[in-house]
Scaffold this motif. Sequence first.
Motif, PDB file in Angstrom:
ATOM      1  N   PHE A  71      42.133  22.909  53.035  1.00  0.00           N
ATOM      2  CA  PHE A  71      42.788  21.876  53.821  1.00  0.00           C
ATOM      3  C   PHE A  71      43.955  22.455  54.610  1.00  0.00           C
ATOM      4  N   TYR A  72      43.826  22.382  55.925  1.00  0.00           N
ATOM      5  CA  TYR A  72      44.873  22.755  56.856  1.00  0.00           C
ATOM      6  C   TYR A  72      44.995  21.635  57.877  1.00  0.00           C
ATOM      7  N   ARG A  73      46.110  21.591  58.578  1.00  0.00           N
ATOM      8  CA  ARG A  73      46.215  20.706  59.729  1.00  0.00           C
ATOM      9  C   ARG A  73      45.469  21.365  60.869  1.00  0.00           C
ATOM     10  N   ASN A  74      44.681  20.570  61.606  1.00  0.00           N
ATOM     11  CA  ASN A  74      43.828  21.104  62.661  1.00  0.00           C
ATOM     12  C   ASN A  74      44.563  21.078  63.999  1.00  0.00           C
ATOM     13  N   PRO A  75      44.868  22.240  64.575  1.00  0.00           N
ATOM     14  CA  PRO A  75      45.568  22.253  65.858  1.00  0.00           C
ATOM     15  C   PRO A  75      44.658  21.962  67.050  1.00  0.00           C
ATOM     16  N   ALA A 131      49.992  15.403  64.490  1.00  0.00           N
ATOM     17  CA  ALA A 131      50.259  16.676  63.806  1.00  0.00           C
ATOM     18  C   ALA A 131      48.999  17.364  63.320  1.00  0.00           C
ATOM     19  N   GLY A 132      47.833  16.741  63.493  1.00  0.00           N
ATOM     20  CA  GLY A 132      46.585  17.341  63.056  1.00  0.00           C
ATOM     21  C   GLY A 132      46.221  17.031  61.624  1.00  0.00           C
ATOM     22  N   TRP A 148      54.216   7.259  54.778  1.00  0.00           N
ATOM     23  CA  TRP A 148      54.745   8.266  53.859  1.00  0.00           C
ATOM     24  C   TRP A 148      53.675   9.272  53.443  1.00  0.00           C
ATOM     25  N   ILE A 149      52.457   8.833  53.253  1.00  0.00           N
ATOM     26  CA  ILE A 149      51.365   9.763  52.919  1.00  0.00           C
ATOM     27  C   ILE A 149      51.145  10.739  54.067  1.00  0.00           C
ATOM     28  N   TRP A 169      51.787  16.066  56.269  1.00  0.00           N
ATOM     29  CA  TRP A 169      52.277  16.850  57.404  1.00  0.00           C
ATOM     30  C   TRP A 169      53.160  17.990  56.911  1.00  0.00           C
ATOM     31  N   ILE A 170      54.009  17.705  55.933  1.00  0.00           N
ATOM     32  CA  ILE A 170      54.908  18.720  55.397  1.00  0.00           C
ATOM     33  C   ILE A 170      54.158  19.699  54.486  1.00  0.00           C
TER      34      ILE A 170
END
Length: 189
Positions: free
Chosen positions: A108-112, A118-119, A151-152, A157-158
Amino acid sequence: MKKVINAGIGGKSFAMEEDAYSALKRYLDAFRSQSKLGLQSKEVMEDLEERIAELFSEGVTPYKDVVNIVMVEKVISQLGMPDGEPYTGGGADPVSEILSGNRPTRKFYRNPCNKAIAGVCSGLALYLNVDILLVRIIFVVALFMGSAGFWIYIILWIAAPLAQTPAQKCELFGLPVTAENLRKFSSNK
């Protein structure tokens, strides 16, 4: 007693045991036949031999100056094959390897590449293998039902890193980290 052969690998000369030499030759032949890079095949094979020479140089010491089968097997397992699969020497059935669980893991990563803010939703959709619109709708509904959705989203995101390197993008999409897949993502920064 074992027979020792002098072999030139990556521009360097190494003394190799005969069984180590034949194992390395089989590996290089299998790599060459599987790479299917056309005109770039020569450069790839030269780079591969240079990397093998570097690894052998690390393992050869004044007290151990002959490359043995253990060193060759270690290098082969470290380098793998162009498709990301481990080299088996005999050519194992890829279907049985997938069924036995030897697949690349998805992380699991944020997808740019497909982000709205924020992805997070895009990365979560890829990780869970669901439609991105569904994940976005769930977050919007959770936002209007209370502040839990907000909040989730902020926590994810963090907590989740952004997939920036080609290797992280391969893990995001669940692809094996191979030279071919890394090349797909290296131009998409």
